[in-house]
Design an enzyme around this catalytic site. Structure first.
Site, PDB file in Angstrom:
ATOM      1  N   HIS A   1      -5.828  -1.475  -4.272  1.00 32.42           N
ATOM      2  CA  HIS A   1      -6.261  -0.333  -3.480  1.00 32.42           C
ATOM      3  C   HIS A   1      -7.153   0.564  -4.322  1.00 32.42           C
ATOM      4  CE1 HIS A   1      -2.534  -1.773  -1.567  1.00 32.42           C
ATOM      5  NE2 HIS A   1      -3.216  -1.535  -0.466  1.00 32.42           N
TER       6      HIS A   1
ATOM      7  N   ARG B   1       7.443 -10.903   5.527  1.00 34.39           N
ATOM      8  CA  ARG B   1       7.037 -10.648   6.904  1.00 34.39           C
ATOM      9  C   ARG B   1       7.791 -11.582   7.835  1.00 34.39           C
ATOM     10  NH1 ARG B   1       0.512  -9.533   6.004  1.00 34.39           N
ATOM     11  NH2 ARG B   1       0.845  -7.759   4.602  1.00 34.39           N
TER      12      ARG B   1
ATOM     13  N   CYS C   1       0.790  -1.228   0.000  1.00 36.60           N
ATOM     14  CA  CYS C   1       0.000   0.000   0.000  1.00 36.60           C
ATOM     15  C   CYS C   1       0.829   1.289   0.000  1.00 36.60           C
ATOM     16  CB  CYS C   1      -1.001  -0.014   1.147  1.00 36.60           C
ATOM     17  SG  CYS C   1      -0.401  -0.687   2.700  1.00 36.60           S
TER      18      CYS C   1
ATOM     19  N   HIS D   1      -8.402  -0.990   0.971  1.00 37.60           N
ATOM     20  CA  HIS D   1      -7.515  -2.112   0.657  1.00 37.60           C
ATOM     21  C   HIS D   1      -8.380  -3.335   0.347  1.00 37.60           C
ATOM     22  CE1 HIS D   1      -4.060  -0.176   2.997  1.00 37.60           C
ATOM     23  NE2 HIS D   1      -5.123   0.494   3.417  1.00 37.60           N
TER      24      HIS D   1
ATOM     25  N   GLN E   1       1.123 -11.028  -2.918  1.00 38.21           N
ATOM     26  CA  GLN E   1      -0.247 -10.617  -2.660  1.00 38.21           C
ATOM     27  C   GLN E   1      -0.888 -10.108  -3.943  1.00 38.21           C
ATOM     28  OE1 GLN E   1       0.280  -7.680   0.567  1.00 38.21           O
ATOM     29  NE2 GLN E   1      -1.130  -8.935   1.750  1.00 38.21           N
TER      30      GLN E   1
ATOM     31  N   LYS F   1     -11.969  -3.778   9.154  1.00 39.22           N
ATOM     32  CA  LYS F   1     -11.898  -4.624   7.969  1.00 39.22           C
ATOM     33  C   LYS F   1     -12.986  -5.686   8.016  1.00 39.22           C
ATOM     34  CE  LYS F   1      -8.699  -8.168   9.690  1.00 39.22           C
ATOM     35  NZ  LYS F   1      -7.405  -8.861   9.513  1.00 39.22           N
TER      36      LYS F   1
ATOM     37  N   ASP G   1      -2.646  -7.647  -4.396  1.00 40.07           N
ATOM     38  CA  ASP G   1      -2.960  -6.501  -3.569  1.00 40.07           C
ATOM     39  C   ASP G   1      -3.568  -5.388  -4.413  1.00 40.07           C
ATOM     40  OD1 ASP G   1      -3.084  -5.476  -1.081  1.00 40.07           O
ATOM     41  OD2 ASP G   1      -0.959  -5.016  -0.880  1.00 40.07           O
TER      42      ASP G   1
END
Length: 668
Positions: free
Chosen positions: A411, A389, A360, A541, A407, A495, A409
């Site tokens: 946005h 991570r 992000c 997200h 990911q 979330k 991912d």
């Protein structure tokens, strides 16, 4: 002195007002319901609200009391926590030098931690089980008593871990998950296991509640032992943890053990090795998988499909680097809130660089690269961003908990007014995508802020309330079951997560959608509104797979390695009856490959039946067989995973049959 009190009994959705004598216990209200093992006080004269109580609880004026059934979620927790106490008693009777850690209920079972000189072995578990059965048969009574910190410290002086927990009482969040001391509680309680002679056989510091007696434990089994750090901190001493399970009946226990056996057959780590999909080389490091060619096929199909679906849903594909300067993660707020989950920084040219743990911040910089107008919103950015991570070694598990992963991912940058519609759009997208991959049994979980820990979250209460309400309404409009998750939100906003059940009923957290009002402020993201003013967008997200690696691991277990044809690494295994048919099948395979189908021809020296067996073990959807008669007829025979076989299928029809199954995403 009041001789009578008025209470309300709630059972099976029926409310019954009762007048009863002072001193009446909860068990007397439910004496005609032997499946009730505890009481839930819904409104009590002493101010207690929705509090679980032992059946020995003495009723007071105005109590509304609901019976807790042993097969309910709370009933399971009470049963399992009580069984954990019995296990700890058995351990200390067999191993008097064992010191007690904690023993909470967990999903489908319980555990208890012990400090012992020698790790437990399977034979020890057998002995402990035998002693537990003796304690259960004795019908020892669980008896609650209130004590003081000072008295408890004296009584438990020989239990250093319990003494430590008493010191943490009211002292914050340091207590371990499931600890026997309720952090911040106003009173301290000890439970005694009392035998039929009225003697205390064993005691433990615990908030309860518990079963009335040990005889109310119908079925249990000890599963395994493992090492575990005290309070989950690898800086602390390593203890021995014994895991067990307990159920309301022998039949329920047996069903659970059968589910475990089925889960073991589906373990993606085993299937990944057997099907040659992926591995975890020690030379690379823990939690860092590599994909073999066959696993690479599945991963590529997943990526290609979800990339196309994102583009169809209005997302623009972007790419960002694996590392960034430290300042980027200060702008996003991840430092210091998420620092423990990131790998240590690397110093380069006088600056600290971090492996990115999320995509992000980079997407925010893409948004900020030029001025934005309200006409561009929603602006949707998407990438397969590889993140890293620092997961503790004890939680790493195959593909489902790794240190390096990709990911999907994305946005969405929207106006505040657009946020509800965008979240609904994303939720529909997520659910449709999961259904495309064969998952269709869902419920939703809404994770919110923990108001008792304001230092762990950013933003005002008003911001959190608005964001939470937007997510809640979108979830309710989906028609799916919505389960609250208090305190489970990310530091920057609430979330919703999609919880999907697989083929054997296990629940996996899949996609997430998060409402973020923090990062746009940190990066000073703006857009020009219709009236010419500058406004801050809302950032949403969304991760559809979440982690591609984890999603693939879930799919391996969901399908037990027998992927539908469109995902199968090898869609067709061509098997000649004898060597003379090899060239014939090779020609058919070439025609199939022209249409994008994945075909292999088994030219090995194995016997025909061994080739069939090999294809079955590799869970190939289609086995295409040819012998003398097939060659003369310009045809092949099909054998399917379920054992069916079609003979004499013309080549063009055979190719069309496979192509149709692949394109339609059928399960063969």
């Amino acid at each position: 002195m009041v001789s009578e009190i008025n209470v309300v009994r709630v059972h099976a959705d029926e409310r019954e007002e009762r007048t009863t004598a002072t001193g009446t216990k909860a068990w007397e209200l439910f004496a005609d319901h032997p499946d009730v093992i505890a009481a839930r006080v819904l409104g009590a004269g002493d101010g207690a609200e929705h509090e679980l109580k032992d059946l020995s609880y003495e009723l007071v004026e105005g109590d509304v009391v609901e019976g807790v059934l042993i097969e309910s979620a709370d009933g399971h927790d009470i049963l399992r926590h009580s069984t954990a106490h019995v296990m700890a008693q058995a351990v200390q009777e067999l191993f008097p030098d064992a010191r007690l850690g904690i023993g909470p209920p967990i999903e489908n079972g319980f555990y208890y931690d012990f400090d012992v000189a020698t790790p437990f072995v399977p034979e020890d578990l057998d002995k402990i089980e035998t002693r537990m059965r003796k304690i259960i048969k004795e019908g020892q009574r669980f008896s609650r008593r209130v004590t003081t910190d000072a008295d408890a410290l004296v009584e438990l002086a020989g239990e250093p871990y319990k003494v430590e927990l008493i010191g943490l009482k009211g002292g914050g969040a340091e207590a371990a998950e499931g600890a026997s001391v309720e952090v911040g509680a106003g009173e301290l309680t000890i439970y005694d296991n009392v035998n039929r002679r009225g003697e205390v056989a064993w005691s433990d510091l615990c908030r309860g509640p518990h079963l009335p007696t040990t005889k109310r434990i119908p079925a249990f089994k000890l599963m395994r032992s493992a090492a575990a750090y005290w309070r989950g901190d690898e800086k602390n001493k390593q203890l021995q943890r014994i895991y067990g399970t307990a159920w309301e009946s022998k039949e329920a226990l047996e069903a659970h053990l059968e589910r475990i056996a089925e889960a073991e057959k589906r373990d993606h780590r085993k299937l990944g090795r057997d099907l040659d999909l992926f591995s975890f080389p020690d030379e690379i490091g823990s939690g860092l998988p590599v994909f073999h060619p066959k696993g690479g096929v599945i991963k590529r199909e997943m990526e290609d499909y979800v990339r196309r679906r994102h583009i169809e849903e209005g997302f623009d594909y972007v790419g960002t680097p694996h590392i960034s300067k430290e300042h980027t993660f200060h702008l996003s707020g991840h430092l210091p809130y998420y620092a423990d989950g990131m790998f240590p920084p690397m110093e380069l040219e006088g600056a600290n660089y971090y492996l990115k743990a999320m995509n992000c911040p980079m997407h925010n910089l893409i948004y900020r690269s030029r001025g934005r107008s309200y006409r561009e919103l929603p602006l949707r950015l998407f990438e397969f961003g590889h993140v890293y991570r620092y997961e503790k070694s004890g939680v790493i598990h195959g593909l489902t908990r790794v240190r390096g992963f990709a990911q999907d991912d994305s946005h969405s940058y929207v106006t505040e007014e657009q946020a509800p519609g965008e979240i609904k759009h994303l939720l529909d997208f997520v659910l449709g995508l999961l259904r495309d991959f064969g998952l269709d049994d869902f419920y939703l979980e809404l994770s919110t802020r923990d108001d008792s820990k304001p230092d762990k979250f950013v933003g005002s209460q008003d911001q959190w309330d608005k964001a939470t309400e937007v997510l809640r309404v979108a979830c309710e409009e989906s028609g799916l079951e919505l389960v609250p998750d208090p305190g489970g939100a990310a530091f920057y906003g609430p979330k919703v997560s999609v919880q999907a059940r697989d083929a054997i009923g296990r629940t996996w957290q899949m996609s997430t959608i998060q409402y973020d009002f923090n990062q746009p402020e940190g990066f000073d993201l703006q857009y020009q509104a219709a009236d010419g003013t500058r406004k801050q967008p809302v950032m949403i997200h969304s991760a559809k797979f979440g982690s591609i690696e984890r999603f693939l691991g879930v799919l391996v277990e969901h399908y037990a390695g027998a992927f539908p044809p469109w995902l199968a690494p090898v869609q067709v295994q061509a098997i000649p009856v004898a060597e003379f048919a090899g060239d014939y099948l090779a020609d058919v395979a070439r025609r199939m490959r022209v249409q994008g189908l994945r075909v292999e021809v088994d030219h090995s020296d194995d016997r025909f039946q061994k080739k069939i067996r090999n294809a079955q073990l590799q869970k190939v959807p289609f086995m295409m067989i040819a012998g003398k008669d097939d060659i003369e007829a310009g045809a092949v025979s099909f054998r399917y995973r379920d054992g069916r076989q079609d003979n004499g299928v013309p080549i063009d029809e055979a190719i069309a049959r496979v192509a149709t199954a692949v394109n339609a995403r059928e399960q063969v």
